[in-house]
Design an enzyme around this catalytic site. Structure first.
Site, PDB file in Angstrom:
ATOM      1  N   GLY A  78      14.119 -20.522  59.982  1.00 22.35           N
ATOM      2  CA  GLY A  78      14.807 -21.154  58.852  1.00 22.35           C
ATOM      3  C   GLY A  78      13.883 -21.330  57.662  1.00 22.35           C
ATOM      4  O   GLY A  78      12.873 -20.626  57.553  1.00 22.35           O
ATOM      5  N   LEU A 119      14.610 -20.479  54.661  1.00 20.84           N
ATOM      6  CA  LEU A 119      14.665 -19.063  54.290  1.00 20.84           C
ATOM      7  C   LEU A 119      14.283 -18.834  52.834  1.00 20.84           C
ATOM      8  O   LEU A 119      14.573 -19.645  51.961  1.00 20.84           O
ATOM      9  CB  LEU A 119      16.079 -18.516  54.533  1.00 20.84           C
ATOM     10  CG  LEU A 119      16.588 -18.638  55.972  1.00 20.84           C
ATOM     11  CD1 LEU A 119      17.985 -18.037  56.086  1.00 20.84           C
ATOM     12  CD2 LEU A 119      15.635 -17.975  56.968  1.00 20.84           C
ATOM     13  N   HIS A 154      12.781 -13.398  53.947  1.00 20.70           N
ATOM     14  CA  HIS A 154      13.756 -13.318  55.048  1.00 20.70           C
ATOM     15  C   HIS A 154      14.983 -12.512  54.619  1.00 20.70           C
ATOM     16  O   HIS A 154      15.534 -11.735  55.394  1.00 20.70           O
ATOM     17  CB  HIS A 154      14.238 -14.718  55.444  1.00 20.70           C
ATOM     18  CG  HIS A 154      13.175 -15.613  55.988  1.00 20.70           C
ATOM     19  ND1 HIS A 154      12.687 -16.695  55.304  1.00 20.70           N
ATOM     20  CD2 HIS A 154      12.510 -15.583  57.174  1.00 20.70           C
ATOM     21  CE1 HIS A 154      11.774 -17.310  56.038  1.00 20.70           C
ATOM     22  NE2 HIS A 154      11.638 -16.660  57.173  1.00 20.70           N
ATOM     23  N   GLY A 161       9.034  -9.362  59.946  1.00 17.20           N
ATOM     24  CA  GLY A 161       8.261  -9.115  58.728  1.00 17.20           C
ATOM     25  C   GLY A 161       6.837  -8.666  59.022  1.00 17.20           C
ATOM     26  O   GLY A 161       6.209  -9.118  59.984  1.00 17.20           O
ATOM     27  N   SER A 213       7.344 -19.691  54.280  1.00 19.39           N
ATOM     28  CA  SER A 213       7.968 -21.025  54.258  1.00 19.39           C
ATOM     29  C   SER A 213       6.911 -22.100  54.028  1.00 19.39           C
ATOM     30  O   SER A 213       7.222 -23.200  53.576  1.00 19.39           O
ATOM     31  CB  SER A 213       8.690 -21.282  55.576  1.00 19.39           C
ATOM     32  OG  SER A 213       9.595 -20.227  55.812  1.00 19.39           O
TER      33      SER A 213
END
Ligand code: PAF
Length: 285
Positions: free
Chosen positions: A35, A37, A41, A152, A190
């Site tokens: 999350g 994001l 992402h 990624g 993040s």
């Protein structure tokens, strides 16, 4: 018309929604995330959409990949804004399981990769990390049973570990997604939101130094000298360096010269309590 995105919380709900797709012969892509994001992402999601008929994005902050002193509790949890972003991308399903759904028999690591490419680098700084990642990704693969999964390249060693240890037994094809960067070169993460303005201004040094070092090595400069200089430059920008290394891109074995390629330069460094990682390919000469 495409059906509206669903948010599912259990393995049973996920199977009920994906089994009919699978029996119609449609391809399923999984994009595992924790999350919080960002564009990085979303680039993985777009890649997944090109490669499959259905895209599932998992959002799960995985406790087994954090050591007790790390940022599990303060890791950003932004399900509402993540949901809005993913709905705009035309994702089919969000899978947001609870901790008990993922770990019904207790929060333990039961897939612990040993040997290259899990050795060294992140494992030296975070010995618990790949056991946690391999455990949760194995479980996510078993729950979603995707044909492909997109990860990624920013987490380069994680990508190699998943390709080597996690995907083969479950027959999942791993699709790597290129790192997305801010205009000044900082890799999206993040954790960038933890950076103070001063540290944010210093952070692009990681990408700048790695890119310059990659060019020097590709032109024949000696690896130990280039990487010693890279470490010093990153420290001069205000970081404490965990590692700054040239490795074989797939096995992550140490390399003594550019003929042992393909090569990847990898760095992890801390600034103001935030740990950032990045990597760069060495162009083949
Ligand atoms: O890269 C991440 O966000 C996580 O390590 C992953 C792969 C979602 C596993 O929790």
């Amino acid at each position: 018309m495409p059906s509206p995105m669903k948010t599912l919380h259990t393995r049973a709900e996920l199977s009920a929604n994906l089994d009919p797709c699978r029996s119609r012969g449609e391809r399923i892509a999984l994009v595992p995330t924790m999350g919080a994001l960002h564009e990085g992402h979303l680039a993985l999601v777009r890649l997944a959409k090109q490669r499959a008929d259905h895209v599932v994005v998992s959002i799960f902050v995985n406790p087994t990949q954090f050591a007790p002193h790390e940022d599990f509790d303060r890791y950003p949890r932004t399900l509402e804004s993540d949901t809005e972003l993913l709905a705009k991308e035309g994702v089919d399903m969000i899978y947001a399981p609870s901790i008990t759904e993922m770990y019904p028999d207790g929060v333990v690591q039961d897939v612990v990769p040993q040997g290259p490419p899990a050795d060294g680098l992140e494992s030296d700084a975070r010995p618990h990390f790949f056991g946690g990642v391999a455990t949760v990704v194995t479980r996510l693969f078993k729950h979603a049973r995707p044909h492909i999964a997109v990860f990624g390249e920013k987490d380069w060693q994680q990508l190699q570990v998943i390709k080597t240890f996690v995907a083969p037994p479950l027959g999942v094809e791993i699709v790597p997604g290129p790192t997305v960067r801010e205009p000044d070169g900082l890799a999206l993460s993040s954790r960038n939101r933890y950076l103070s303005p001063e540290h944010r201004a210093a952070a692009p040094a990681l990408h700048r130094v790695l890119s310059e070092s990659a060019v020097l090595i590709s032109r024949g400069a000696p690896i130990p000298a280039v990487m010693a200089n890279a470490r010093a430059e990153i420290e001069k920008a205000g970081f404490t360096v965990d590692y700054a290394e040239a490795r074989h891109a797939e096995t992550l074995a140490p390399v003594s010269d550019a003929h042992h390629g393909p090569l990847r330069l990898l760095v992890a460094a801390r600034i103001g309590g935030t740990r950032l990682i990045d990597n760069a390919a060495v162009p083949s000469s």
